[in-house]
Design a protein around this motif. Structure first.
Motif, PDB file in Angstrom:
ATOM      1  N   MET A   1      77.994  73.426  22.741  1.00 48.60           N
ATOM      2  CA  MET A   1      78.189  73.027  21.355  1.00 48.60           C
ATOM      3  C   MET A   1      77.991  74.186  20.378  1.00 48.60           C
ATOM      4  SD  MET A   1      76.231  69.327  21.355  1.00 48.60           S
ATOM      5  CE  MET A   1      76.695  68.033  22.517  1.00 48.60           C
ATOM      6  N   ILE A   2      77.680  75.374  20.880  1.00 48.48           N
ATOM      7  CA  ILE A   2      77.475  76.518  20.009  1.00 48.48           C
ATOM      8  C   ILE A   2      78.821  77.149  19.663  1.00 48.48           C
ATOM      9  CG2 ILE A   2      76.419  78.803  19.823  1.00 48.48           C
ATOM     10  CD1 ILE A   2      74.208  77.827  21.669  1.00 48.48           C
ATOM     11  N   GLY A   3      78.995  77.477  18.379  1.00 51.83           N
ATOM     12  CA  GLY A   3      80.247  78.042  17.907  1.00 51.83           C
ATOM     13  C   GLY A   3      80.914  77.119  16.911  1.00 51.83           C
ATOM     14  N   ALA A   4      82.182  77.400  16.614  1.00 52.16           N
ATOM     15  CA  ALA A   4      82.935  76.587  15.663  1.00 52.16           C
ATOM     16  C   ALA A   4      83.219  75.214  16.267  1.00 52.16           C
ATOM     17  CB  ALA A   4      84.237  77.276  15.293  1.00 52.16           C
ATOM     18  N   GLN A   5      82.967  74.164  15.491  1.00 54.13           N
ATOM     19  CA  GLN A   5      83.163  72.785  15.933  1.00 54.13           C
ATOM     20  C   GLN A   5      83.957  72.013  14.883  1.00 54.13           C
ATOM     21  OE1 GLN A   5      82.008  71.705  18.919  1.00 54.13           O
ATOM     22  NE2 GLN A   5      80.959  73.626  19.386  1.00 54.13           N
ATOM     23  N   ALA A   6      84.648  70.990  15.339  1.00 54.06           N
ATOM     24  CA  ALA A   6      85.398  70.120  14.422  1.00 54.06           C
ATOM     25  C   ALA A   6      84.754  68.743  14.410  1.00 54.06           C
ATOM     26  CB  ALA A   6      86.855  70.013  14.849  1.00 54.06           C
ATOM     27  N   TYR A   7      84.639  68.144  13.227  1.00 56.02           N
ATOM     28  CA  TYR A   7      84.125  66.783  13.132  1.00 56.02           C
ATOM     29  C   TYR A   7      85.099  65.820  13.804  1.00 56.02           C
ATOM     30  CZ  TYR A   7      80.330  68.036   9.954  1.00 56.02           C
ATOM     31  OH  TYR A   7      79.179  68.573   9.416  1.00 56.02           O
TER      32      TYR A   7
ATOM     33  N   LYS B   1      72.533  79.827  16.733  1.00 54.20           N
ATOM     34  CA  LYS B   1      71.226  79.714  17.381  1.00 54.20           C
ATOM     35  C   LYS B   1      70.160  79.183  16.428  1.00 54.20           C
ATOM     36  CE  LYS B   1      71.980  83.306  20.863  1.00 54.20           C
ATOM     37  NZ  LYS B   1      71.507  84.612  21.402  1.00 54.20           N
ATOM     38  N   ALA B   2      70.298  79.540  15.139  1.00 52.76           N
ATOM     39  CA  ALA B   2      69.314  79.057  14.168  1.00 52.76           C
ATOM     40  C   ALA B   2      69.380  77.538  14.043  1.00 52.76           C
ATOM     41  CB  ALA B   2      69.560  79.717  12.816  1.00 52.76           C
ATOM     42  N   LEU B   3      70.590  76.989  14.050  1.00 52.58           N
ATOM     43  CA  LEU B   3      70.738  75.537  13.949  1.00 52.58           C
ATOM     44  C   LEU B   3      70.201  74.840  15.198  1.00 52.58           C
ATOM     45  CD1 LEU B   3      71.833  73.209  12.189  1.00 52.58           C
ATOM     46  CD2 LEU B   3      74.005  73.416  13.431  1.00 52.58           C
TER      47      LEU B   3
ATOM     48  N   LYS C   1      67.749  75.845  16.983  1.00 48.80           N
ATOM     49  CA  LYS C   1      66.300  75.850  16.838  1.00 48.80           C
ATOM     50  C   LYS C   1      65.836  74.744  15.883  1.00 48.80           C
ATOM     51  CE  LYS C   1      65.431  80.727  17.904  1.00 48.80           C
ATOM     52  NZ  LYS C   1      64.934  82.026  17.385  1.00 48.80           N
ATOM     53  N   GLU C   2      66.628  74.501  14.835  1.00 44.14           N
ATOM     54  CA  GLU C   2      66.280  73.421  13.902  1.00 44.14           C
ATOM     55  C   GLU C   2      66.256  72.073  14.624  1.00 44.14           C
ATOM     56  OE1 GLU C   2      68.363  73.221  10.149  1.00 44.14           O
ATOM     57  OE2 GLU C   2      68.792  75.381  10.246  1.00 44.14           O
ATOM     58  N   TYR C   3      67.253  71.834  15.480  1.00 45.74           N
ATOM     59  CA  TYR C   3      67.297  70.563  16.214  1.00 45.74           C
ATOM     60  C   TYR C   3      66.165  70.487  17.246  1.00 45.74           C
ATOM     61  CZ  TYR C   3      71.612  68.817  14.209  1.00 45.74           C
ATOM     62  OH  TYR C   3      72.557  68.312  13.341  1.00 45.74           O
ATOM     63  N   ALA C   4      65.901  71.590  17.910  1.00 49.86           N
ATOM     64  CA  ALA C   4      64.800  71.594  18.869  1.00 49.86           C
ATOM     65  C   ALA C   4      63.477  71.295  18.178  1.00 49.86           C
ATOM     66  CB  ALA C   4      64.733  72.946  19.587  1.00 49.86           C
ATOM     67  N   ALA C   5      63.335  71.800  16.942  1.00 53.24           N
ATOM     68  CA  ALA C   5      62.092  71.572  16.191  1.00 53.24           C
ATOM     69  C   ALA C   5      61.953  70.120  15.767  1.00 53.24           C
ATOM     70  CB  ALA C   5      62.047  72.494  14.975  1.00 53.24           C
ATOM     71  N   VAL C   6      63.043  69.515  15.293  1.00 49.77           N
ATOM     72  CA  VAL C   6      62.935  68.150  14.783  1.00 49.77           C
ATOM     73  C   VAL C   6      62.638  67.163  15.907  1.00 49.77           C
ATOM     74  CG1 VAL C   6      65.345  67.358  14.941  1.00 49.77           C
ATOM     75  CG2 VAL C   6      63.917  66.586  13.047  1.00 49.77           C
ATOM     76  N   THR C   7      63.105  67.465  17.115  1.00 45.01           N
ATOM     77  CA  THR C   7      62.839  66.543  18.223  1.00 45.01           C
ATOM     78  C   THR C   7      61.359  66.508  18.598  1.00 45.01           C
ATOM     79  OG1 THR C   7      63.370  68.237  19.872  1.00 45.01           O
ATOM     80  CG2 THR C   7      65.163  66.781  19.186  1.00 45.01           C
ATOM     81  N   GLN C   8      60.605  67.496  18.167  1.00 44.88           N
ATOM     82  CA  GLN C   8      59.166  67.498  18.449  1.00 44.88           C
ATOM     83  C   GLN C   8      58.455  66.360  17.717  1.00 44.88           C
ATOM     84  OE1 GLN C   8      57.871  69.618  20.805  1.00 44.88           O
ATOM     85  NE2 GLN C   8      60.064  70.049  21.015  1.00 44.88           N
ATOM     86  N   SER C   9      59.124  65.788  16.715  1.00 44.88           N
ATOM     87  CA  SER C   9      58.529  64.678  15.960  1.00 44.88           C
ATOM     88  C   SER C   9      58.805  63.323  16.595  1.00 44.88           C
ATOM     89  CB  SER C   9      59.046  64.695  14.515  1.00 44.88           C
ATOM     90  OG  SER C   9      58.654  65.887  13.847  1.00 44.88           O
ATOM     91  N   CYS C  10      59.593  63.300  17.665  1.00 40.26           N
ATOM     92  CA  CYS C  10      59.843  62.033  18.361  1.00 40.26           C
ATOM     93  C   CYS C  10      58.569  61.569  19.066  1.00 40.26           C
ATOM     94  CB  CYS C  10      60.959  62.208  19.386  1.00 40.26           C
ATOM     95  SG  CYS C  10      62.593  62.486  18.691  1.00 40.26           S
ATOM     96  N   PHE C  11      58.379  60.262  19.127  1.00 36.56           N
ATOM     97  CA  PHE C  11      57.280  59.619  19.867  1.00 36.56           C
ATOM     98  C   PHE C  11      55.900  59.938  19.297  1.00 36.56           C
ATOM     99  CE2 PHE C  11      60.546  60.850  23.127  1.00 36.56           C
ATOM    100  CZ  PHE C  11      61.161  59.611  23.189  1.00 36.56           C
ATOM    101  N   THR C  12      55.834  60.321  18.027  1.00 39.92           N
ATOM    102  CA  THR C  12      54.539  60.694  17.456  1.00 39.92           C
ATOM    103  C   THR C  12      53.790  59.499  16.866  1.00 39.92           C
ATOM    104  OG1 THR C  12      55.617  61.268  15.371  1.00 39.92           O
ATOM    105  CG2 THR C  12      55.256  63.051  16.956  1.00 39.92           C
ATOM    106  N   GLU C  13      54.486  58.394  16.660  1.00 36.35           N
ATOM    107  CA  GLU C  13      53.820  57.239  16.054  1.00 36.35           C
ATOM    108  C   GLU C  13      54.057  55.969  16.857  1.00 36.35           C
ATOM    109  OE1 GLU C  13      54.173  56.735  11.839  1.00 36.35           O
ATOM    110  OE2 GLU C  13      54.520  58.875  11.489  1.00 36.35           O
ATOM    111  N   VAL C  14      54.075  56.108  18.174  1.00 31.11           N
ATOM    112  CA  VAL C  14      54.262  54.947  19.040  1.00 31.11           C
ATOM    113  C   VAL C  14      52.956  54.171  19.124  1.00 31.11           C
ATOM    114  CG1 VAL C  14      54.877  54.157  21.347  1.00 31.11           C
ATOM    115  CG2 VAL C  14      55.999  56.184  20.374  1.00 31.11           C
TER     116      VAL C  14
END
Length: 333
Positions: free
Chosen positions: A111-117, A132-134, A136-149
């Motif tokens: 999924m890295i590179g130019a993509q079409a909706y 790569k920066a994007l 990393k953003e997705y990898a970071a946000v997934t760390q918040s999953c399952f934090t309030e189960v």
């Protein structure tokens, strides 16, 4: 996979007067086919769907604002949207093939590179760039999953996982936090079959719980479901789909305590032909007379049944088509 789809259940009054918020997947939009299916199949509900920003934190900010303003009765998220939906605490939620490991998924599937909706968006943007920066953003946000189960959240969240999903594999991850983890026949992308046979029945379970609605119970004994060559009896799947519209349907099979493999094979057979609605709806017992409900469809009845008996194979109910006619006349009673 050798399966035969059962008759599609129809729920015209499902979520009547309620709001369902849909959270789309990566590279999609609020114009996806799923949104169209929801509006077509749930005409009594209001469907809320918005294009998500590309950056995950912006997407979460939008979703939190939407839940605050709309206060949806149910949130449905697919793939990346399922990952976001898990984090929208305090609401009833259904996650379909949730991508809890988005950073790894993006790298593994090119999924890295130019993509079409995949679908048109309100802003008219048709392409986007994944770097790569994007990732990393997705990898970071997934760390918040399952934090309030917690026990309350566990009751409010269902996970649906296609048994032919070749994109994400998060069933075990989800099941480690939530007990309501359900397999269905299908791949990663939701199609008409997976929507009708998996998503809609679970939406009905949620709606019934919200309304404290108790449906009449019908027991289907496996002795009148398995036909020649280990295939379902003719029209039995059609009957199951029809019964789902009005009844709580359970499957009954003999308990094989000395043969666990036989019980597993029976479970696999029931799932193969009757799909996701069989989850938590299979009963193994050698004491059929103890089952409390409203109807039982059985080829080998017992005199002490508490339920109304439909004796399959008798002159009155020789085929499943005769059973369908009987329940059609009952009209859900």
């Amino acid at each position: 996979m050798n399966t035969h789809p059962f008759q599609l259940p129809r729920y015209p009054d499902l979520l009547q007067g309620k709001k369902l918020m849909y959270v789309h997947g990566f590279g999609s939009s609020a114009q996806s086919g799923t949104v169209g299916r929801l509006r077509e199949m749930l005409p009594s509900a209001t469907i809320i769907a918005e294009d998500l920003p590309l950056h995950p934190q912006e997407a979460m900010n939008l979703l939190h604002a939407l839940t605050e303003s709309e206060k949806p009765d149910l949130i449905l998220g697919t793939s990346m949207g399922g990952m976001y939906t898990e984090m929208l605490h305090g609401f009833d939620r259904i996650l379909v093939n949730p991508a809890f490991e988005m950073g790894e998924t993006m790298k593994e599937h090119g999924m890295i590179g130019a993509q079409a909706y995949q679908n048109p968006r309100k802003d008219g943007v048709q392409e986007f760039l994944v770097n790569k920066a994007l990732v990393k953003e997705y990898a970071a946000v997934t760390q918040s999953c399952f934090t309030e189960v917690n026990p309350e959240e566990q009751k409010r969240v269902y996970g649906l996982f296609g048994d032919e999903d070749d994109t994400v594999h998060t069933y075990d991850l989800f099941a480690g936090h939530y007990p309501q983890a359900i397999r269905f026949h299908g791949g990663h992308r939701m199609n008409d079959r997976s929507f009708m046979h998996a998503v809609l029945p679970v939406i009905r379970w949620v709606d019934d719980r919200q309304e404290n609605r108790k449906r009449p119970i019908v027991y289907l004994h496996i002795n009148c479901l398995r036909g020649n060559f280990d295939k379902p009896e003719g029209s039995s799947q059609k009957a199951f789909g029809m019964l789902l519209e009005h009844y709580e349907v359970y499957f009954v099979a003999p308990s094989l305590s000395t043969n666990p493999a036989g019980m597993e094979e029976t479970m696999a057979w029931i799932f193969r032909y009757f799909d996701a609605p069989t989850w938590n709806h299979v009963i193994f017992t050698n004491q059929k007379h103890l089952l409390i409900g409203d109807y039982i469809i059985d080829r080998s009845p017992e005199e002490s049944f508490v339920n109304t008996l439909i004796e399959f194979g008798s002159d009155e109910f020789k085929t499943w088509d005769a059973v369908i006619d009987y329940f059609t006349l009952l009209g859900g009673q």
